[in-house]
Write an enzyme that holds these catalytic residues in place. Structure first.
Site, PDB file in Angstrom:
ATOM      1  N   HIS A  34      26.912   9.333  -5.423  1.00  0.00           N
ATOM      2  CA  HIS A  34      27.037   7.866  -5.797  1.00  0.00           C
ATOM      3  C   HIS A  34      28.391   7.485  -5.747  1.00  0.00           C
ATOM      4  CE1 HIS A  34      27.634   9.391 -10.060  1.00  0.00           C
ATOM      5  NE2 HIS A  34      28.517   8.527 -10.242  1.00  0.00           N
ATOM      6  N   ASP A  73      22.467  13.877  -5.965  1.00  0.00           N
ATOM      7  CA  ASP A  73      23.400  13.227  -6.314  1.00  0.00           C
ATOM      8  C   ASP A  73      24.450  14.174  -5.758  1.00  0.00           C
ATOM      9  OD1 ASP A  73      25.036  11.007  -7.086  1.00  0.00           O
ATOM     10  OD2 ASP A  73      25.022  11.302  -9.049  1.00  0.00           O
ATOM     11  N   GLY A 111      34.397   7.181 -13.712  1.00  0.00           N
ATOM     12  CA  GLY A 111      35.753   7.733 -13.010  1.00  0.00           C
ATOM     13  C   GLY A 111      35.651   9.384 -12.987  1.00  0.00           C
ATOM     14  N   ASN A 112      34.892   9.751 -13.933  1.00  0.00           N
ATOM     15  CA  ASN A 112      34.688  11.184 -14.203  1.00  0.00           C
ATOM     16  C   ASN A 112      33.628  11.762 -13.194  1.00  0.00           C
ATOM     17  OD1 ASN A 112      35.686  11.160 -17.778  1.00  0.00           O
ATOM     18  ND2 ASN A 112      36.027  13.104 -16.189  1.00  0.00           N
ATOM     19  N   SER A 113      32.984  10.966 -12.439  1.00  0.00           N
ATOM     20  CA  SER A 113      32.037  11.187 -11.668  1.00  0.00           C
ATOM     21  C   SER A 113      32.520  12.016 -10.509  1.00  0.00           C
ATOM     22  CB  SER A 113      31.199  10.000 -11.144  1.00  0.00           C
ATOM     23  OG  SER A 113      30.262   9.406 -11.813  1.00  0.00           O
ATOM     24  N   LEU A 138       6.443  22.348  -3.005  1.00  0.00           N
ATOM     25  CA  LEU A 138       5.111  22.543  -3.251  1.00  0.00           C
ATOM     26  C   LEU A 138       4.189  21.387  -2.814  1.00  0.00           C
ATOM     27  CD1 LEU A 138       5.248  24.710  -6.626  1.00  0.00           C
ATOM     28  CD2 LEU A 138       4.724  25.304  -4.595  1.00  0.00           C
ATOM     29  N   GLY A 139       5.001  20.134  -2.778  1.00  0.00           N
ATOM     30  CA  GLY A 139       4.114  19.207  -2.444  1.00  0.00           C
ATOM     31  C   GLY A 139       3.004  18.479  -3.621  1.00  0.00           C
ATOM     32  N   ILE A 147       4.950  16.242 -10.625  1.00  0.00           N
ATOM     33  CA  ILE A 147       4.690  16.976 -11.929  1.00  0.00           C
ATOM     34  C   ILE A 147       5.278  16.510 -13.277  1.00  0.00           C
ATOM     35  CG2 ILE A 147       4.519  19.458 -10.832  1.00  0.00           C
ATOM     36  CD1 ILE A 147       7.415  19.624 -10.833  1.00  0.00           C
TER      37      ILE A 147
END
Length: 518
Positions: free
Chosen positions: A129, A159, A235-237, A292-293, A296
């Site tokens: 992001h 992300d 800003g830490n992202s 696994l499709g 959950i």
């Protein structure tokens, strides 16, 4: 003047008497001096552990910070295309660290974040992001050098993004093993919060395996966050979360806050996950994720009870993706099964199962142990590759022209469940794309706030389509079917339904309700 002299002598006499009393009392051990008389410094034994921790923080700051970078991303003003949902789609109190690209007419959009160098030739890890949809990315180093950066690849489901700058002999952050970390251990967050470059903060690991519902709008999103109380802010992202040995164990990604600023709850992506994503992005330009499709969720107390589990642990299967071509479904897994182990490794929660599966590649086969309402079964499942999310699922693309349900009768109240149900209104079927298999079910129209179904059913959205337990399974096509399924149940029993929710993308889920109690 005589009056003033007299007062001065009197005050002096009082002071002398007070001091004499303190000395006398202290000598006789009648009283002890207060805080001003106590030890003003800790002992050497008390100081050493604190000094050791302080020295460790100093060493981390000195050795890791040169490998941390600031990132500036910009894009030309245009439509509102985004990879991640905007902040208004997040759950209340959950704010992305990166306020990215808020649209303003004809003004280039700019924002900033953090990252860290993982190779001497310029590969950098950060958040997706931070650089999503960016036209230009610029990286700044601690020594003031600045480089244009290329986005090698990015993965919205985790992300994670990888950048590359044209440089050599760069300082590198050492990647650790987050699986060995424990709650309560010291960590350090380094980044560029609120445009305060290369800020270092410290805290502890508050929890592991956090699942932040709603942060990523993707059915293949991996939710396995490390929670920390080290101060992180916008800003830490993309910056590193570092253990006491100076090894990166996570990528700072999000905070839980009512204001969008630090409130004691920060979340980082485990570095072992980030490294696997990075390797795929560099090698293939995309992430080759094994699945696994299945859809959950963590098993709930009533579901564990219905399954016959001794502990409230496991992962319940609530849907198949794709609905007609799921590897798990083809192997024999059923909706309502609780996955308790994969290849002999216990799977106590969703994040644990995801962690196990992500260590495998598409095409590999795993052994999955499930508990099906008291019966334990094992299945060999050949893992598939997660499909392109742009491709429609078979359920979502069901034909609108499927037959409508027969008349299921008027709405009916069920005190045992605390709900009112009725046939699907024709107006709803015209408005919402309901798959043919679920059009014959009963729509939950009301939920009694004091009944057992409260907060388990979503009124005017949930369609009860099947009873999974008590066995045998049976389809619900009328009020008579539902009545027959629960009539023999008494207070304290539990019943498990398969429910289709018409909201959002339209998904099935498993709902277990205790009879006659909330």
């Amino acid at each position: 003047m005589p009056s003033l002299l007299h007062r001065g002598r009197f005050a002096g006499a009082v002071a002398v008497a007070f001091l004499s009393g303190l000395v006398f009392a202290s000598a006789g051990d009648f009283t002890r001096f207060g805080w001003a008389q106590g030890k003003t410094q800790p002992s050497a034994q008390e100081v050493k552990p604190l000094a050791d921790i302080g020295s460790a923080f100093e060493a981390i700051a000195e050795h890791v910070t040169p490998a941390v970078v600031s990132i500036e991303a910009s894009r030309e003003a245009r439509g509102r295309a985004r990879t991640l949902p905007n902040d208004r789609n997040h759950p209340p109190g959950l704010e992305d660290l990166f306020r990215q690209f808020e649209p303003r007419q004809n003004v280039p959009q700019e924002s900033s974040g953090s990252g860290f160098i993982v190779s001497k030739d310029g590969y950098i890890l950060t958040n997706n992001h931070v650089v999503a949809d960016a036209d230009r990315v610029t990286v700044g180093l601690l020594d003031k050098r600045r480089f244009p950066a290329k986005v090698v690849g990015r993965d919205p489901t985790t992300d994670v993004a990888v950048l590359k700058i044209d440089a050599t002999d760069l300082p590198v952050a050492v990647l650790g093993d987050d699986s060995k970390t424990r709650v309560g251990q010291w960590v350090v967050a380094i980044g560029n919060p609120l445009q305060l470059d290369f800020t270092v903060t410290a805290g502890i690991i508050s929890s592991k395996g956090r699942n932040l519902q709603g942060l990523y709008q993707s059915r293949y999103a991996i939710q396995d966050f490390i929670q920390t109380d080290a101060a992180i802010n916008p800003g830490n992202s993309g910056g590193p979360l570092v253990n006491i040995r100076g090894e990166v164990i996570g990528i700072n990604s999000a905070i839980a806050s009512q204001t969008g600023f630090y409130a004691g709850y920060g979340f980082a992506i485990p570095v072992t996950l980030a490294k696997r994503v990075m390797d795929d992005l560099i090698a293939y330009g995309k992430v080759r994720r094994a699945v696994l499709g299945i859809g959950i969720n963590d098993v709930q107390p009533e579901q564990a009870r219905a399954a016959g589990l001794k502990t409230i642990e496991g992962v319940i299967v609530e849907s198949f993706t794709p609905s007609d071509d799921s590897p798990a479904k083809k192997a024999g897994v059923e909706l309502g099964d609780v996955i308790v182990a994969v290849n002999g490794q216990e799977t106590d929660r969703v994040s644990t199962l995801q962690r196990v599966i992500r260590d495998h590649k598409p095409g590999e086969t795993v052994t999955v142990d499930v508990v099906r309402f008291g019966d334990r079964k094992s299945f060999r499942i050949r893992l598939a590759e997660a499909p392109d999310e742009a491709a429609p699922d078979a359920v979502a693309s069901a034909e609108r022209g499927a037959p409508e349900p027969a008349d299921a009768g008027p709405a009916r109240n069920y005190d045992k469940l605390g709900i009112t149900v009725g046939p699907l209104p024709a107006a709803l079927l015209r408005q919402v794309q309901v798959p043919a298999a679920y059009r014959a079910g009963l729509l939950v129209t009301e939920v009694n706030p004091s009944g057992p179904g409260y907060r388990r059913f979503d009124p005017d959205r949930d369609i009860i389509v099947r009873v999974l337990s008590p066995r045998p399974q049976r389809e619900i096509r009328s009020a008579a079917d539902l009545e027959a399924a629960i009539t023999s149940l008494k207070d304290g029993d539990v019943v498990t339904f398969l429910v289709y929710n018409v909201g959002g993308e339209g998904q099935t889920r498993v709902v277990t309700v205790p009879i006659g109690s909330r």
